[in-house]
Design a protein around this motif. Sequence first.
Motif, PDB file in Angstrom:
ATOM      1  N   VAL A 378      37.296  45.186  43.074  1.00 22.59           N
ATOM      2  CA  VAL A 378      36.030  45.870  43.338  1.00 22.59           C
ATOM      3  C   VAL A 378      34.959  44.806  43.585  1.00 22.59           C
ATOM      4  CG1 VAL A 378      34.261  47.379  42.358  1.00 22.59           C
ATOM      5  CG2 VAL A 378      36.680  47.830  41.902  1.00 22.59           C
ATOM      6  N   PHE A 379      34.279  44.864  44.730  1.00 18.39           N
ATOM      7  CA  PHE A 379      33.294  43.815  45.037  1.00 18.39           C
ATOM      8  C   PHE A 379      31.851  44.285  44.815  1.00 18.39           C
ATOM      9  CE2 PHE A 379      34.825  45.595  49.137  1.00 18.39           C
ATOM     10  CZ  PHE A 379      33.656  46.104  49.683  1.00 18.39           C
ATOM     11  N   LEU A 380      31.627  45.051  43.754  1.00 17.54           N
ATOM     12  CA  LEU A 380      30.295  45.565  43.449  1.00 17.54           C
ATOM     13  C   LEU A 380      29.388  44.610  42.671  1.00 17.54           C
ATOM     14  CD1 LEU A 380      31.105  49.288  42.564  1.00 17.54           C
ATOM     15  CD2 LEU A 380      29.864  48.436  44.564  1.00 17.54           C
ATOM     16  N   PRO A 381      29.913  43.649  41.906  1.00 14.37           N
ATOM     17  CA  PRO A 381      28.992  42.778  41.152  1.00 14.37           C
ATOM     18  C   PRO A 381      28.100  41.947  42.074  1.00 14.37           C
ATOM     19  CG  PRO A 381      31.216  42.638  40.252  1.00 14.37           C
ATOM     20  CD  PRO A 381      31.321  43.403  41.538  1.00 14.37           C
ATOM     21  N   HIS A 382      26.962  41.525  41.543  1.00 10.57           N
ATOM     22  CA  HIS A 382      26.083  40.624  42.280  1.00 10.57           C
ATOM     23  C   HIS A 382      26.844  39.360  42.674  1.00 10.57           C
ATOM     24  CE1 HIS A 382      22.199  42.659  42.035  1.00 10.57           C
ATOM     25  NE2 HIS A 382      22.510  43.008  40.798  1.00 10.57           N
ATOM     26  N   GLU A 383      26.331  38.671  43.679  1.00  7.36           N
ATOM     27  CA  GLU A 383      27.067  37.552  44.275  1.00  7.36           C
ATOM     28  C   GLU A 383      27.390  36.464  43.263  1.00  7.36           C
ATOM     29  OE1 GLU A 383      25.409  36.644  48.393  1.00  7.36           O
ATOM     30  OE2 GLU A 383      24.158  38.328  47.772  1.00  7.36           O
ATOM     31  N   ASP A 384      26.470  36.121  42.383  1.00 14.24           N
ATOM     32  CA  ASP A 384      26.760  35.092  41.383  1.00 14.24           C
ATOM     33  C   ASP A 384      27.890  35.528  40.463  1.00 14.24           C
ATOM     34  OD1 ASP A 384      24.824  33.458  42.431  1.00 14.24           O
ATOM     35  OD2 ASP A 384      23.322  33.901  40.890  1.00 14.24           O
ATOM     36  N   ASP A 385      27.882  36.802  40.090  1.00 12.58           N
ATOM     37  CA  ASP A 385      28.946  37.318  39.222  1.00 12.58           C
ATOM     38  C   ASP A 385      30.276  37.364  39.965  1.00 12.58           C
ATOM     39  OD1 ASP A 385      27.180  37.669  37.089  1.00 12.58           O
ATOM     40  OD2 ASP A 385      26.573  39.651  37.811  1.00 12.58           O
ATOM     41  N   LEU A 386      30.244  37.692  41.257  1.00 16.92           N
ATOM     42  CA  LEU A 386      31.471  37.672  42.053  1.00 16.92           C
ATOM     43  C   LEU A 386      32.055  36.266  42.122  1.00 16.92           C
ATOM     44  CD1 LEU A 386      30.983  39.971  45.191  1.00 16.92           C
ATOM     45  CD2 LEU A 386      32.764  40.151  43.440  1.00 16.92           C
ATOM     46  N   ARG A 387      31.172  35.288  42.353  1.00 16.65           N
ATOM     47  CA  ARG A 387      31.648  33.903  42.407  1.00 16.65           C
ATOM     48  C   ARG A 387      32.320  33.510  41.087  1.00 16.65           C
ATOM     49  NH1 ARG A 387      29.733  31.088  46.778  1.00 16.65           N
ATOM     50  NH2 ARG A 387      27.937  32.008  47.878  1.00 16.65           N
ATOM     51  N   ASP A 388      31.689  33.890  39.988  1.00 17.03           N
ATOM     52  CA  ASP A 388      32.240  33.567  38.674  1.00 17.03           C
ATOM     53  C   ASP A 388      33.588  34.258  38.485  1.00 17.03           C
ATOM     54  OD1 ASP A 388      32.581  32.816  36.013  1.00 17.03           O
ATOM     55  OD2 ASP A 388      31.260  34.387  35.246  1.00 17.03           O
ATOM     56  N   ALA A 389      33.641  35.545  38.788  1.00 15.95           N
ATOM     57  CA  ALA A 389      34.870  36.315  38.568  1.00 15.95           C
ATOM     58  C   ALA A 389      36.023  35.776  39.410  1.00 15.95           C
ATOM     59  CB  ALA A 389      34.621  37.785  38.895  1.00 15.95           C
ATOM     60  N   ILE A 390      35.763  35.521  40.691  1.00 19.06           N
ATOM     61  CA  ILE A 390      36.855  35.078  41.558  1.00 19.06           C
ATOM     62  C   ILE A 390      37.244  33.641  41.243  1.00 19.06           C
ATOM     63  CG2 ILE A 390      37.549  34.724  43.970  1.00 19.06           C
ATOM     64  CD1 ILE A 390      35.815  37.143  44.695  1.00 19.06           C
ATOM     65  N   ALA A 391      36.307  32.827  40.767  1.00 16.88           N
ATOM     66  CA  ALA A 391      36.654  31.492  40.294  1.00 16.88           C
ATOM     67  C   ALA A 391      37.601  31.575  39.097  1.00 16.88           C
ATOM     68  CB  ALA A 391      35.390  30.712  39.924  1.00 16.88           C
ATOM     69  N   ARG A 392      37.373  32.532  38.233  1.00 19.31           N
ATOM     70  CA  ARG A 392      38.270  32.723  37.088  1.00 19.31           C
ATOM     71  C   ARG A 392      39.652  33.181  37.544  1.00 19.31           C
ATOM     72  NH1 ARG A 392      34.900  35.275  32.022  1.00 19.31           N
ATOM     73  NH2 ARG A 392      32.876  34.297  32.442  1.00 19.31           N
ATOM     74  N   ILE A 393      39.671  34.101  38.525  1.00 21.87           N
ATOM     75  CA  ILE A 393      40.951  34.549  39.069  1.00 21.87           C
ATOM     76  C   ILE A 393      41.704  33.374  39.682  1.00 21.87           C
ATOM     77  CG2 ILE A 393      42.039  36.002  40.834  1.00 21.87           C
ATOM     78  CD1 ILE A 393      39.665  37.968  40.439  1.00 21.87           C
ATOM     79  N   ALA A 394      40.987  32.543  40.446  1.00 19.43           N
ATOM     80  CA  ALA A 394      41.605  31.374  41.075  1.00 19.43           C
ATOM     81  C   ALA A 394      42.173  30.415  40.021  1.00 19.43           C
ATOM     82  CB  ALA A 394      40.581  30.661  41.955  1.00 19.43           C
ATOM     83  N   ARG A 395      41.436  30.223  38.945  1.00 18.68           N
ATOM     84  CA  ARG A 395      41.896  29.320  37.876  1.00 18.68           C
ATOM     85  C   ARG A 395      43.162  29.864  37.218  1.00 18.68           C
ATOM     86  NH1 ARG A 395      37.048  28.193  34.513  1.00 18.68           N
ATOM     87  NH2 ARG A 395      37.434  30.264  33.608  1.00 18.68           N
ATOM     88  N   PHE A 396      43.169  31.165  36.969  1.00 18.18           N
ATOM     89  CA  PHE A 396      44.345  31.788  36.374  1.00 18.18           C
ATOM     90  C   PHE A 396      45.547  31.667  37.302  1.00 18.18           C
ATOM     91  CE2 PHE A 396      47.060  35.566  36.104  1.00 18.18           C
ATOM     92  CZ  PHE A 396      47.525  35.437  34.805  1.00 18.18           C
ATOM     93  N   LEU A 397      45.338  31.922  38.603  1.00 18.58           N
ATOM     94  CA  LEU A 397      46.454  31.856  39.548  1.00 18.58           C
ATOM     95  C   LEU A 397      46.986  30.433  39.675  1.00 18.58           C
ATOM     96  CD1 LEU A 397      45.203  34.289  42.356  1.00 18.58           C
ATOM     97  CD2 LEU A 397      46.981  34.707  40.641  1.00 18.58           C
ATOM     98  N   GLU A 398      46.099  29.448  39.599  1.00 17.37           N
ATOM     99  CA  GLU A 398      46.558  28.065  39.649  1.00 17.37           C
ATOM    100  C   GLU A 398      47.468  27.762  38.454  1.00 17.37           C
ATOM    101  OE1 GLU A 398      44.742  23.511  39.933  1.00 17.37           O
ATOM    102  OE2 GLU A 398      43.433  25.205  39.405  1.00 17.37           O
ATOM    103  N   GLN A 399      47.058  28.199  37.288  1.00 20.78           N
ATOM    104  CA  GLN A 399      47.885  27.981  36.102  1.00 20.78           C
ATOM    105  C   GLN A 399      49.193  28.748  36.191  1.00 20.78           C
ATOM    106  OE1 GLN A 399      47.207  25.714  33.690  1.00 20.78           O
ATOM    107  NE2 GLN A 399      45.477  25.196  35.033  1.00 20.78           N
ATOM    108  N   TYR A 400      49.138  29.940  36.753  1.00 20.71           N
ATOM    109  CA  TYR A 400      50.346  30.752  36.903  1.00 20.71           C
ATOM    110  C   TYR A 400      51.335  30.043  37.827  1.00 20.71           C
ATOM    111  CZ  TYR A 400      53.213  34.938  37.449  1.00 20.71           C
ATOM    112  OH  TYR A 400      54.263  35.836  37.430  1.00 20.71           O
ATOM    113  N   ARG A 401      50.821  29.487  38.936  1.00 19.75           N
ATOM    114  CA  ARG A 401      51.697  28.769  39.866  1.00 19.75           C
ATOM    115  C   ARG A 401      52.362  27.580  39.170  1.00 19.75           C
ATOM    116  NH1 ARG A 401      47.197  29.061  43.199  1.00 19.75           N
ATOM    117  NH2 ARG A 401      46.883  26.805  43.091  1.00 19.75           N
ATOM    118  N   LYS A 402      51.608  26.864  38.379  1.00 20.52           N
ATOM    119  CA  LYS A 402      52.165  25.694  37.684  1.00 20.52           C
ATOM    120  C   LYS A 402      53.241  26.118  36.694  1.00 20.52           C
ATOM    121  CE  LYS A 402      48.030  22.790  38.097  1.00 20.52           C
ATOM    122  NZ  LYS A 402      46.914  22.136  37.342  1.00 20.52           N
TER     123      LYS A 402
END
Length: 406
Positions: A378-402
Amino acid sequence: MVRKSAKLANVCYDIRGPVLAKAKQMEDEGHKIIKLNIGNLAAFGFDAPEEIQLDMIRNLPNSAGYSDSKGIFAARKAVMHYTQQKHIKGVTLEDIYIGNGVSELIVMAMNALLNIGDEVLVPAPDYPLWTAAVSLSGGTPVHYLCDEANGWLPDLDDMRARITPNTRAIVVINPNNPTGALYPDHILQGIVDIAREHGLILYADEVYDKVLYDGATHRSMGSFSEDVLTILFNGLSKNYRSCGYRAGWMVVCGDKRHAQDYIEGLNMLASMRLCANVPGQYAIQTALGGYQSIDDLVAEGGRMRRQRDLAHELITAIPGVSCVKPKATLYMFPKLDPKLYPIQDDQAFIAELLEEERVLLVQGTGFNWPYPDHFRLVFLPHEDDLRDAIARIARFLEQYRKRHAT
């Protein structure tokens, strides 16, 4: 033990499912959760238009009693005018039912139609209430493919192949939740032709018909024919940021001559619940006839448009993540490359993301997608919150790949 009804055996709604329960528990423990699981606009600062709020307040003194079981005159008249704007012919006041949101009306429509063993074609992925409503009503949901490689458009050949003597209806969700796809005329016409050929009812969920990007336009399924029985669903929740008002409508159009017994069933169920909430009904005329502020939000530079563009840019920058850019709605449905993300249980995967990064999503199988390789964002959060959320998703996926590297 007191057990739940057997009718609930194949019913699920994972948008508010076990992972959300875990998120609530974590909130009770003091954790802050970024919720990208539900299109609840008010939670992200999208307020209902002020004129709608004021009209409801002014009409509260008139709202204490039951209304007509199909809804108040002003609301149904406004919906009738809206169908005329959408070039849907032959709709009268008696063809319109006001409900406590579209959700209530979907369940009502399925309850009135289905017997044990009846089949309904439902898209995969779908908004899961449709599958649940078919199952709860005694029917069997049969999922036809929406093709990601073709912009998530329905595969008409797959749809045809799934029709049996037990098929009663086809469900079309356009604009589509969860993919954000918007169907072109030739696809809609093809579905109408299939329904006509096999004598099927069309159910069209069009609740996002104004949440459109890049200059796109929406054409209602009801405008394609006068001879195919078509049931349309729409409401105030998304276009007018009024989820909690629970004000939706259902329109019966097309050839109604052979459907009088079914319509009698709809009338019976509408009467049994007495009426939809009356204050919410008073918002409908003002909403449909007033300034369409949604147009500003989805236009270039508008908040929804900016957030869609940002979310798509950030999510597709993650290695192994692809996503068809949504043309409509509040959602996107990214795909995780199975080679990089060998997920066996996507609900467990989403729960793990929640536990590690405090971000709540919904797994793709929660939308009746058959493979554990997608999720809805869902892309409803404000842009700063979206950046934070997707950065967290990216971090989790990086760890998952490892962790799962071979």
